[in-house]
Design an enzyme around this catalytic site. Structure first.
Site, PDB file in Angstrom:
ATOM      1  CG  HIS A 126      -1.815   1.148   1.389  1.00  0.00           C
ATOM      2  ND1 HIS A 126      -3.138   1.130   0.998  1.00  0.00           N
ATOM      3  CD2 HIS A 126      -1.600   2.386   1.907  1.00  0.00           C
ATOM      4  CE1 HIS A 126      -3.682   2.310   1.254  1.00  0.00           C
ATOM      5  NE2 HIS A 126      -2.760   3.102   1.817  1.00  0.00           N
ATOM      6  CD  GLU A 127       1.877   3.669   3.757  1.00  0.00           C
ATOM      7  OE1 GLU A 127       2.191   4.759   3.265  1.00  0.00           O
ATOM      8  OE2 GLU A 127       0.823   3.488   4.395  1.00  0.00           O
ATOM      9  CG  HIS A 130       0.179   6.233  -0.362  1.00  0.00           C
ATOM     10  ND1 HIS A 130      -0.962   6.614  -1.036  1.00  0.00           N
ATOM     11  CD2 HIS A 130      -0.243   5.720   0.835  1.00  0.00           C
ATOM     12  CE1 HIS A 130      -2.024   6.341  -0.279  1.00  0.00           C
ATOM     13  NE2 HIS A 130      -1.614   5.790   0.855  1.00  0.00           N
ATOM     14  CG  HIS A 136      -6.344   6.275   0.178  1.00  0.00           C
ATOM     15  ND1 HIS A 136      -6.419   7.097   1.278  1.00  0.00           N
ATOM     16  CD2 HIS A 136      -5.281   5.444   0.395  1.00  0.00           C
ATOM     17  CE1 HIS A 136      -5.440   6.767   2.128  1.00  0.00           C
ATOM     18  NE2 HIS A 136      -4.739   5.783   1.606  1.00  0.00           N
TER      19      HIS A 136
HETATM   20  N1  TQI Z   1      -1.464   5.519   6.977  1.00  0.00           N
HETATM   21  C1  TQI Z   1      -2.186   6.306   6.051  1.00  0.00           C
HETATM   22  C2  TQI Z   1      -2.167   5.624   4.655  1.00  0.00           C
HETATM   23  O1  TQI Z   1      -1.091   5.243   4.209  1.00  0.00           O
HETATM   24  C3  TQI Z   1      -1.607   7.682   5.894  1.00  0.00           C
HETATM   25  C4  TQI Z   1      -2.529   8.528   5.077  1.00  0.00           C
HETATM   26  C5  TQI Z   1      -3.706   9.009   5.459  1.00  0.00           C
HETATM   27  C6  TQI Z   1      -2.358   8.903   3.732  1.00  0.00           C
HETATM   28  N2  TQI Z   1      -4.270   9.681   4.409  1.00  0.00           N
HETATM   29  C7  TQI Z   1      -3.485   9.623   3.349  1.00  0.00           C
HETATM   30  C8  TQI Z   1      -1.354   8.697   2.814  1.00  0.00           C
HETATM   31  C9  TQI Z   1      -3.638  10.125   2.071  1.00  0.00           C
HETATM   32  C10 TQI Z   1      -1.510   9.200   1.539  1.00  0.00           C
HETATM   33  C11 TQI Z   1      -2.655   9.904   1.163  1.00  0.00           C
HETATM   34  O2  TQI Z   1      -3.212   5.508   4.078  1.00  0.00           O
HETATM   35  S1  TQI Z   1      -2.149   4.262   7.732  1.00  0.00           S
HETATM   36  C12 TQI Z   1      -3.535   1.315   5.475  1.00  0.00           C
HETATM   37  C13 TQI Z   1      -4.846   0.777   5.081  1.00  0.00           C
HETATM   38  C14 TQI Z   1      -2.267   2.937   6.641  1.00  0.00           C
HETATM   39  C15 TQI Z   1      -3.471   2.420   6.295  1.00  0.00           C
HETATM   40  O3  TQI Z   1      -1.211   3.896   8.727  1.00  0.00           O
HETATM   41  O4  TQI Z   1      -3.445   4.631   8.150  1.00  0.00           O
HETATM   42  C16 TQI Z   1      -2.410   0.733   5.021  1.00  0.00           C
HETATM   43  C17 TQI Z   1      -1.124   2.351   6.190  1.00  0.00           C
HETATM   44  F1  TQI Z   1      -5.158   1.081   3.874  1.00  0.00           F
HETATM   45  F2  TQI Z   1      -4.861  -0.512   5.130  1.00  0.00           F
HETATM   46  F3  TQI Z   1      -5.750   1.187   5.901  1.00  0.00           F
HETATM   47  C18 TQI Z   1      -1.185   1.245   5.366  1.00  0.00           C
HETATM   48 CL1  TQI Z   1      -2.472  -0.688   4.036  1.00  0.00          CL
HETATM   49 ZN    ZN Z   2      -2.977   5.025   2.183  1.00  0.00          ZN
END
Ligand code: TQI
Ligand code: ZN
Ligand code: ZN
Length: 169
Positions: A126-127, A130, A136
């Site tokens: 996922h990261e 980004h 998303h």
């Molecule tokens: N971190 C968020 C994410 O990576 C950080 C974030 C929030 C973000 N809003 C954003 C990054 C908008 C970019 C653009 O989404 S998290 C998941 C999931 C997170 C969440 O720690 O909440 C994953 C990290 F999608 F599963 F909920 C990895 Cl896989």
């Molecule tokens: Zn994300």
């Protein structure tokens, strides 16, 4: 449906190889490094990009590290669950993971006894999305969907993720 960041930031046209490095202070095992390599490979399979580990942390395009709480970038981590990791849009390259998660790096997260277990490869895939420029997705099956349950594994790119990354690269 997939999204990209405002202004559609991406690695420059013509980028073939992106390098990545691990925070030397974390002393990560080969097993952990292998999980990241597998996560990069999922995106490499569907683009012409390749990813290569380098030992030069500061010289790498993508810098990966585990940190606890306030780690100096104004976006503190919060202990178990909540925020798991953050990565930024191209060409920032910062990829931080919350050291206080119960990361599952080998074995089956869906069978973990810990209710707080989080699958490292799922978060890494996922990261990396980004880091490459995807925001998303509204499609629940997408790796780029904004939520995941603990004790779930989601590492296979959906057609929506593939269409999104192939739009960018
Ligand atoms: N971190 C968020 C994410 O990576 C950080 C974030 C929030 C973000 N809003 C954003 C990054 C908008 C970019 C653009 O989404 S998290 C998941 C999931 C997170 C969440 O720690 O909440 C994953 C990290 F999608 F599963 F909920 C990895 Cl896989
Ligand atoms: Zn994300
Ligand atoms: Zn950070």
């Amino acid at each position: 449906h997939y999204s990209v960041f405002p202004g559609m930031p991406r690695w420059p046209v013509g980028t073939q190889e992106l390098t990545y490095a691990f925070n030397p202070g974390n002393g990560l095992s080969d097993t952990v490094k292998g999980v990241f390599a597998a996560a990069f490979a999922r995106w490499a399979e569907v683009t012409s990009l390749t990813f290569r580990e380098t030992s030069s942390y500061l010289g790498a395009d993508i810098r990966i590290g585990f940190f606890s709480g306030d780690h100096g970038d104004g976006e503190p981590f919060d202990g178990s669950l909540g925020t798991l990791a953050h990565a930024f849009s191209p060409t920032n390259g910062r990829f931080h993971l919350d050291a206080d998660e119960d990361w599952v790096v080998s074995g089956d997260v869906t069978r973990s006894a810990l209710s707080t277990a989080v699958d490292l490869e799922s978060v890494a895939v996922h990261e990396i999305g980004h880091l490459l420029g995807l925001g998303h997705s509204s499609m629940e099956e997408a790796v780029m969907f904004p939520t995941i349950s603990s004790r779930k594994k989601k590492v296979v790119l959906s057609q929506d993720d593939i269409t999104g990354i192939q739009y960018l690269y």
